[in-house]
Design a protein around this motif. Structure first.
Motif, mmCIF file in Angstrom:
data_model
loop_
_atom_site.group_PDB
_atom_site.id
_atom_site.type_symbol
_atom_site.label_atom_id
_atom_site.label_comp_id
_atom_site.label_asym_id
_atom_site.label_seq_id
_atom_site.Cartn_x
_atom_site.Cartn_y
_atom_site.Cartn_z
ATOM 1 N N TYR A 295 0.833 -1.202 0.000
ATOM 2 C CA TYR A 295 0.000 0.000 0.000
ATOM 3 C C TYR A 295 0.868 1.252 0.000
ATOM 4 O O TYR A 295 0.569 2.233 -0.704
ATOM 5 N N LYS A 298 2.316 1.793 -3.435
ATOM 6 C CA LYS A 298 1.311 2.328 -4.355
ATOM 7 C C LYS A 298 1.088 3.813 -4.118
ATOM 8 O O LYS A 298 0.985 4.605 -5.066
ATOM 9 N N ALA A 302 1.515 6.811 -6.897
ATOM 10 C CA ALA A 302 0.192 7.091 -7.460
ATOM 11 C C ALA A 302 0.016 8.571 -7.757
ATOM 12 O O ALA A 302 0.665 9.439 -7.161
ATOM 13 N N THR A 303 -0.885 8.858 -8.695
ATOM 14 C CA THR A 303 -1.287 10.237 -8.958
ATOM 15 C C THR A 303 -2.259 10.678 -7.866
ATOM 16 O O THR A 303 -2.780 9.854 -7.105
ATOM 17 N N ASP A 304 -2.515 11.991 -7.795
ATOM 18 C CA ASP A 304 -3.455 12.499 -6.796
ATOM 19 C C ASP A 304 -4.825 11.851 -6.946
ATOM 20 O O ASP A 304 -5.490 11.555 -5.949
ATOM 21 N N GLY A 305 -5.241 11.630 -8.166
ATOM 22 C CA GLY A 305 -6.546 11.035 -8.389
ATOM 23 C C GLY A 305 -6.627 9.585 -7.967
ATOM 24 O O GLY A 305 -7.708 9.088 -7.634
ATOM 25 N N GLU A 306 -5.493 8.889 -7.963
ATOM 26 C CA GLU A 306 -5.463 7.467 -7.610
ATOM 27 C C GLU A 306 -5.345 7.232 -6.109
ATOM 28 O O GLU A 306 -5.717 6.163 -5.612
ATOM 29 N N LYS A 307 -4.811 8.194 -5.372
ATOM 30 C CA LYS A 307 -4.490 7.961 -3.962
ATOM 31 C C LYS A 307 -5.721 7.734 -3.098
ATOM 32 O O LYS A 307 -5.652 6.996 -2.110
ATOM 33 N N GLY A 309 -8.530 6.073 -3.592
ATOM 34 C CA GLY A 309 -8.919 4.668 -3.570
ATOM 35 C C GLY A 309 -7.911 3.797 -2.851
ATOM 36 O O GLY A 309 -8.284 2.835 -2.153
ATOM 37 N N ILE A 310 -6.625 4.134 -2.973
ATOM 38 C CA ILE A 310 -5.588 3.364 -2.279
ATOM 39 C C ILE A 310 -5.718 3.552 -0.770
ATOM 40 O O ILE A 310 -5.623 2.592 0.003
ATOM 41 N N SER A 313 -8.674 1.475 0.520
ATOM 42 C CA SER A 313 -8.325 0.048 0.590
ATOM 43 C C SER A 313 -7.364 -0.226 1.743
ATOM 44 O O SER A 313 -7.492 -1.239 2.445
#
Length: 466
Positions: A295, A298, A302-307, A309-310, A313
């Motif tokens: 985690y 990741k 990760a991009t700001d938009g992806e973080k 969801g990470i 999780s």
């Protein structure tokens, strides 16, 4: 003025947040302090005029710019006064006051903004750095003012760097006694509680703590030719145990870089292998680190938009309440305006953690971040009822929600229903009337009266409940 406004807009960011009245407690500003701030701001400003032209033209341009700055400062001050929720105007006012070297205006603007909104790490660090540059470290009152700023800063959002700044400021000039180290040790321990579980950055804090104590330990070594007394030996051995304990505590926390910590512990003890109890502790902790490392990796890429969801999780994967809280706090740094994230966090605190001081503080922070969202105000009202706060607290939150959280007529209906339902639930175990059919308690009369107030208020707004 339009050019200046465009330049200021280039650096501003943020959204409107909750409003609290501020007392004007500004102090007299010395010419030296203004000069220091002006010089510093000039060095950093991207608004300096290009050099060139004859001396008279330069002076005329400088005078024109000062007049323009003064007009813009007055304009922004009026903007803030007329609309306290205009976050952009606060940011612009602070930036221009700093560039102009107007320390008194700058201090007042920063103070007001910090009361109205939670401030991001960079805003706090710039503010405190400015104050440190002009404070007198020999003046106890000046020192306490800086500490007070740090105390406020570390409460807004999770920040390892702000805690490290606070620690550096609290460091004594000379490490010559336990008494001299006591204040910074207290800050270290609070920082460890607040951010010491941060898998990616917590190691920086632990390392700083340990290195500080090892630095003090080195001062306790006897000088060449010095005869070590029993008292000095006991003091040295006590400090050795203090350092060992910090190593042990650090190795019990899953942190990136913990392999290096184990090697440093071996060097400290002068042993080729770590003693068995600590080795077992390390292995258990390393297993936890390996579990969460995917985690962290990741998040780091990760991009700001992806973080988002990470983080969700990651939080769902974690089982330890303290680590869950820290993950939510980490996620709120970039997503402080996410209603979904606040709802998840507050639900966890209210329904699972169930520690009133922690939960209510988070509810307060939620509405400072997103005061225009009625859902968070209703959640706050539910929480103060859940944690059995007195009626004055409940009414205070209702009043604030009424002023700040209702943007539609239907919002007032929902807010009144939530408040009156809470009052009614408080009477569920009390008799409504006595045997003669007369009101049995002042609480019942208060509820009836409040229903009348609500009906009149909603009628005046043309609000209806569907």
């Amino acid at each position: 003025m339009a050019d200046l406004e465009e330049e200021l807009n280039g650096d501003s960011s943020g959204d409107s947040r909750d409003s609290i009245d501020v007392d004007d407690d500004s102090e007299d500003i010395t010419d030296e302090q203004n000069a220091t701030l002006t010089t510093q701001a000039d060095d950093e400003s991207d608004m300096d005029a290009d050099s060139g032209g004859d001396e008279d033209e330069d002076e005329g341009e400088e005078e024109r710019d000062e007049e323009q700055d003064a007009r813009m400062l007055a304009h922004l001050q009026q903007q803030v006064a007329n609309n306290p929720y205009d976050y952009e105007s606060h940011v612009q006012l602070i930036k221009l006051a700093r560039i102009s070297g107007e320390l008194e205006i700058l201090r007042m603007a920063r103070q007001r903004m910090s009361e109205l909104f939670p401030l991001a790490e960079d805003l706090w660090r710039t503010w405190i750095d400015d104050e440190i540059k002009i404070h007198n470290k020999e003046n106890a009152a000046d020192v306490e003012k800086i500490k007070a700023l740090y105390e406020k800063a570390v409460l807004d959002y999770l920040s390892v760097d702000l805690w490290l700044d606070y620690i550096i400021f609290s460091m004594p000039d000379v490490f010559d006694s336990d008494e001299a180290l006591a204040p910074v040790r207290a800050v270290f321990e609070r920082a460890i509680t607040a951010v010491g579980l941060h898998v990616a950055k917590g190691g920086e804090l632990w390392d700083s703590y340990r290195e500080t104590e090892q630095g003090y330990l080195s001062t306790l070594l006897p000088a060449v030719g010095e005869i070590q007394t029993k008292e000095k030996l006991a003091k040295y051995e006590k400090q050795v145990e203090r350092v060992r304990d910090i190593f042990r505590r650090q190795l019990s926390v899953p942190l990136i870089g913990m392999e290096n910590t184990r090697e440093e512990f071996k060097t400290f003890t002068g042993q080729e292998e770590v003693e068995l109890p600590i080795q077992k502790l390390y292995e258990k902790t390393k297993k936890k680190l390996d579990d969460v490392l995917p985690y962290e990796e990741k998040l780091s890429s990760a991009t700001d938009g992806e973080k988002f969801g990470i983080f969700v999780s990651y939080i769902d994967h974690e089982k330890d309440p303290a680590r869950i809280i820290l993950l939510y706090e980490r996620a709120l740094v970039p997503y402080c305006l996410s209603l979904d994230l606040w709802n998840r966090y507050l639900d966890f605190l209210d329904r699972q953690l169930k520690i009133s001081s922690v939960a209510l503080a988070a509810h307060e922070r939620s509405i400072r971040n997103i005061p225009w969202t009625l859902e968070l105000w209703l959640s706050y009202l539910h929480a103060v009822e859940l944690f059995k706060q007195d009626e004055g607290v409940v009414k205070g939150i209702f009043d604030r929600a009424y002023r700040n959280g209702c943007t539609l007529p239907s919002h007032f209906v929902e807010l009144w229903l939530a408040y009156l339902s809470g009052m009614k639930r408080q009477l569920s175990t009390k008799p409504v009337t006595n045997e003669g059919g007369i009101s049995a308690s002042p609480e019942v009369d208060a509820l009836r009266s409040m229903f009348g107030v609500a009906v009149a208020d909603l009628e005046s707004k043309g609000a209806r409940h569907n």
